[in-house]
Design an enzyme around this catalytic site. Structure first.
Site, PDB file in Angstrom:
ATOM      1  N   ARG B  55      41.903  35.694  40.534  1.00  0.00           N
ATOM      2  CA  ARG B  55      42.007  37.065  40.024  1.00  0.00           C
ATOM      3  C   ARG B  55      42.949  37.907  40.863  1.00  0.00           C
ATOM      4  NH1 ARG B  55      36.756  38.655  37.991  1.00  0.00           N
ATOM      5  NH2 ARG B  55      37.175  40.719  38.819  1.00  0.00           N
ATOM      6  N   THR B  56      42.701  37.911  42.155  1.00  0.00           N
ATOM      7  CA  THR B  56      43.516  38.765  43.023  1.00  0.00           C
ATOM      8  C   THR B  56      44.953  38.255  43.090  1.00  0.00           C
ATOM      9  OG1 THR B  56      41.532  39.215  44.302  1.00  0.00           O
ATOM     10  CG2 THR B  56      43.614  39.818  45.307  1.00  0.00           C
ATOM     11  N   LYS B  83      42.315  24.746  60.770  1.00  0.00           N
ATOM     12  CA  LYS B  83      42.389  26.080  61.381  1.00  0.00           C
ATOM     13  C   LYS B  83      43.628  26.382  62.215  1.00  0.00           C
ATOM     14  CE  LYS B  83      37.476  27.035  61.537  1.00  0.00           C
ATOM     15  NZ  LYS B  83      36.259  26.958  62.308  1.00  0.00           N
ATOM     16  N   ARG B 105      45.581  36.765  51.640  1.00  0.00           N
ATOM     17  CA  ARG B 105      44.128  36.652  51.483  1.00  0.00           C
ATOM     18  C   ARG B 105      43.685  35.584  52.467  1.00  0.00           C
ATOM     19  NH1 ARG B 105      39.677  36.777  47.738  1.00  0.00           N
ATOM     20  NH2 ARG B 105      40.543  38.803  47.207  1.00  0.00           N
ATOM     21  N   HIS B 133      39.482  45.060  52.124  1.00  0.00           N
ATOM     22  CA  HIS B 133      40.218  44.704  50.915  1.00  0.00           C
ATOM     23  C   HIS B 133      40.778  46.019  50.351  1.00  0.00           C
ATOM     24  CE1 HIS B 133      41.566  42.695  47.462  1.00  0.00           C
ATOM     25  NE2 HIS B 133      40.449  42.207  46.962  1.00  0.00           N
TER      26      HIS B 133
END
Ligand SMILES: [Zn+2]
Lengths: 429, 312
Positions: B55-56, B83, B105, B133
């Site tokens: 979505r974002t 990582k 993100r 956000h």
């Protein structure tokens, strides 16, 4: 081989200028013939510093630090003895490993290395390691710690405190309730709420300290608390000492100087365990150093490879280097209290960074008054000099100092280990 | 405006209003047959997603494309395992590619701050861990203003897992900047220690807060929290903090219901509430594109007058 020295015009513990003479590794009362002369006018002489809490990383993580590089950093920082923590790979939980570390220290020769033995096998907190074998080994271990991990099981902690009484040992507890700190990233409080990082609450340290004070009292054992970081811990330790219990504690230079405000950049150079706390905690820790509730300042020098720090905060390793900045940071922190004049400052520094840690570690050769007959373990400090911390210029392999770019007071001019210079003019001798 | 948008706290009141006003103009573009502006032609926008969020990501992608930017999607999922290094390595790669803006993100709080430390382009936080956000907060504010005509003095209830919510953090900061009165409502276990320092009120009692709310914003309860011991059962959570028809009736008549999505229907919000007329959930999605267009446009060096010219 160790040579003879005449240190002229130095101020022992910041007192009146005097001459100190060294011959055959000891302080002597008359100037030896042919002594090398150091003009020490304006310098302070202190007994060589003793660190109760050093991570030298060898064996296992020689990319982060070795006994050679770590003890060279120690010498530059004015230390003549360090206690090497047990969380190496393999873990220092048997006589063979502690003897190996002890010998590496002897070979490097920059300062005495006293290995700390693990309390439990593999630091796993399940079974006692062979504490007696480590105590009886060539390394003569007296401090035992699972540092990095808390000895969390209360029964195991009780047994450890009891068992080491047989050889005058001490359990150095990394006080951290594991359940209360699952995934913890920084001090729990206003900053963690704002930054969205999982909190490490003060109570997770304090609850363990309270329990272990009671256990030590119950079994008549000796407990030492590593890197105490909260005002509440200070209160508990003050209370236990008031009862006459056998409790000692250390604080790190970084917990005396920095607050969790610095975390707002998310720069993992500030990520450390226990975490940086609040200004109120810092004030309480400083007061505890002044009044002796906290016995010792210990570095918790924790060098890390660059790739373990140049990451997202949550992925980064915990820990900061500290050997080369310890004394200047402590001086800066204590002077900021405004509670000390020059005549009080240096005896206090000598006590908290040398005499008392040596006593806790049962090191007879360190932390002695600078008097004839004592081993010539001493450090010369220029109290008027200031210097700026440059991580790239240190002897440690670790570049993870939280003090990079800061200008600090007091410069280490020379360190002597049993009469032999191990650091001179900021260089490893 | 700052070069980066890392936190809603980076926005002054004027900055925030400029974004909302610009977004209104951008929204008009969506109503045109050709939904494209030449504004960012030749500029490169990178979508860097270390965490899945279709979505974002699509919202930002559409926003950048409507401004004629070149868009590159970088999906680095799985990096939470490998990582560390990957973020810096990726930053250096993006730097070498000359990215003008990086929309990031990330699963780790603060990762956009680190990225901003390593690259020269603008960094736009599209959600970092449990931190913030900011564009979600901007689109929420945009939606409130569109529906209710104002932000100043609005009573906004933010309900649910505030502890782990980046949406809550950004909304509290931005709405405070814009003059709204925010109350966060949650069981005490889902409020952070230190929440008292936030510029909002705090309540444990949803029924007590609802009657004065102009806006109620329901936060998603993540599945892992349901098993994390933060509350006894999902059923009890819904009963105490879920928005159902009974609670909906407690709201003032013109109050609206928001949710940043994705929803757990039947947990924090009942299906009939989510689909009801007071729900803005579909508008929030549409407004997301306009707001993100505005942010990209402003961060990459636009100003309001130039903006008006382009848009008009
Ligand atoms: Zn520790």
């Amino acid at each position: 081989m160790s040579g003879s020295w005449a240190i002229r015009g130095v101020r022992p513990l910041g007192g009146e200028p005097a001459d100190l003479f060294i011959d055959n590794g000891e302080l002597v009362d008359e100037e030896p013939a042919g002594a090398e002369v150091i003009d020490a006018a304006g310098l302070i002489a202190l007994p060589g510093l003793v660190d109760l809490h050093t991570h030298l990383r060898e064996p296992g993580r020689e990319d982060a630090e070795t006994v050679e590089t770590g003890t060279a950093a120690a010498a530059l920082g004015g230390f003549t003895a360090v206690h090497a923590m047990a969380n190496t790979d393999p873990v220092a939980d048997v006589a063979g490993v502690v003897e190996q570390v002890w010998r590496l220290g002897q070979d490097a020769g920059h300062c005495d290395v006293h290995p700390v033995g693990a309390v439990t096998v593999g630091l796993r907190g399940e079974h006692l390691a062979e504490l007696g074998a480590m105590a009886d080994s060539a390394a003569r271990v007296r401090i035992f710690s699972d540092d990095g991990h808390c000895v969390h099981d209360p029964l195991l902690m009780r047994r450890a405190l009891e068992y080491v009484r047989a050889f005058d040992g001490v359990i150095a507890q990394h006080a951290q309730d594991p359940r209360l700190t699952d995934g913890a990233q920084m001090n729990e409080g206003e900053q963690s709420a704002r930054l969205g990082l999982a909190g490490w609450p003060a109570v997770a340290e304090e609850a363990v300290i309270a329990r272990d004070c009671l256990l030590a009292a119950h079994v008549g054992g000796r407990v030492h608390f590593c890197h105490v970081s909260t005002a509440g811990s200070v209160e508990l330790i003050r209370w236990a000492k008031g009862k006459g219990w056998n409790v000692t504690a250390e604080v790190t230079p970084h917990h005396l100087f920095l607050t969790d405000d610095v975390v707002s950049t998310y720069d993992p150079v500030f990520k450390v365990n226990p975490p940086l706390r609040t200004a109120e905690d810092v004030a309480a820790l400083r007061a505890a150093v002044l009044d002796g509730t906290i016995d010792a300042i210990a570095t918790d020098h924790a060098p890390h490879a660059l790739e373990d720090k140049e990451t997202e905060w949550a992925a980064a390793a915990f820990g900061m280097t500290g050997l080369e900045t310890a004394l200047p940071v402590v001086v800066a922190a204590l002077l900021e209290t405004g509670a000390l004049d020059d005549a009080q400052l240096w005896p206090l520094v000598a006590d908290r960074m040398s005499s008392r840690p040596a006593a806790i570690g049962r090191l007879s050769g360190h932390g002695q008054p600078l008097l004839p007959g004592a081993p010539a373990n001493l450090v010369l400090v220029d109290p008027a000099a200031t210097w700026t911390v440059d991580p790239a210029r240190g002897a440690s392999r670790g570049r993870n100092t939280p003090f990079a770019g800061r200008t600090l007071p007091a410069r280490i001019v020379a360190t002597f280990l049993r009469g032999r210079p191990t650091a001179l003019d900021g260089k490893v001798a | 405006m700052n070069r980066h948008l890392l936190s809603a706290a980076d926005l002054s009141r004027d900055d925030a209003l400029l974004v909302l006003d610009t977004a209104e103009e951008m929204a008009q573009v969506a109503d045109r047959p050709i939904k494209k502006l030449p504004t960012l032609r030749g500029r490169t926008v990178v979508n860097l997603f270390f965490e899945d969020s279709t979505r974002t990501r699509t919202s930002f992608e559409l926003a950048a494309k409507r401004l004629s930017a070149d868009v590159i999607n970088f999906s680095a999922k799985g990096s939470s395992v490998s990582k560390g290094e990957s973020l810096k390595d990726t930053a250096l790669t993006l730097e070498a590619m000359g990215a003008d803006a990086v929309v990031v993100r990330h699963w780790a709080s603060g990762a956009p701050h680190r990225l901003a430390h390593w690259i020269r382009g603008s960094v736009l936080n599209a959600g970092d861990g449990t931190h913030e956000h900011p564009t979600q907060a901007l689109l929420d504010a945009f939606t409130m203003r569109q529906r209710l005509g104002r932000l100043e003095g609005l009573n906004v209830g933010i309900v649910g897992d505030v502890l782990h919510s980046r949406v809550a953090r950004s909304n509290v900061l931005l709405l405070h900047t814009l003059g709204a009165d925010v109350t966060v409502v949650a069981p005490p276990t889902l409020l952070p220690v230190g929440v008292d320092a936030w510029p909002c009120a705090v309540s444990f009692d949803l029924d007590g807060v609802l009657p004065k709310c102009d806006v109620v914003m329901m936060l998603r309860v993540q599945r892992e929290r349901m098993h994390g011991g933060f509350f006894p059962t999902t059923r009890e959570y819904s009963r105490r903090y879920g928005l159902d028809a009974r609670r909906l009736a407690m709201l003032p008549d013109d109050a609206i219901v928001m949710h940043p999505g994705p929803m757990n229907r039947g947990v924090e919000i009942a299906a009939e509430v989510a689909d009801g007329v007071r729900s803005t959930i579909v508008e929030q999605v549409a407004n997301g594109v306009s707001v993100r267009m505005a942010v990209l446009y402003l961060l990459l060096g636009g100003d309001l007058s130039a903006g008006s010219e382009d848009v008009a």
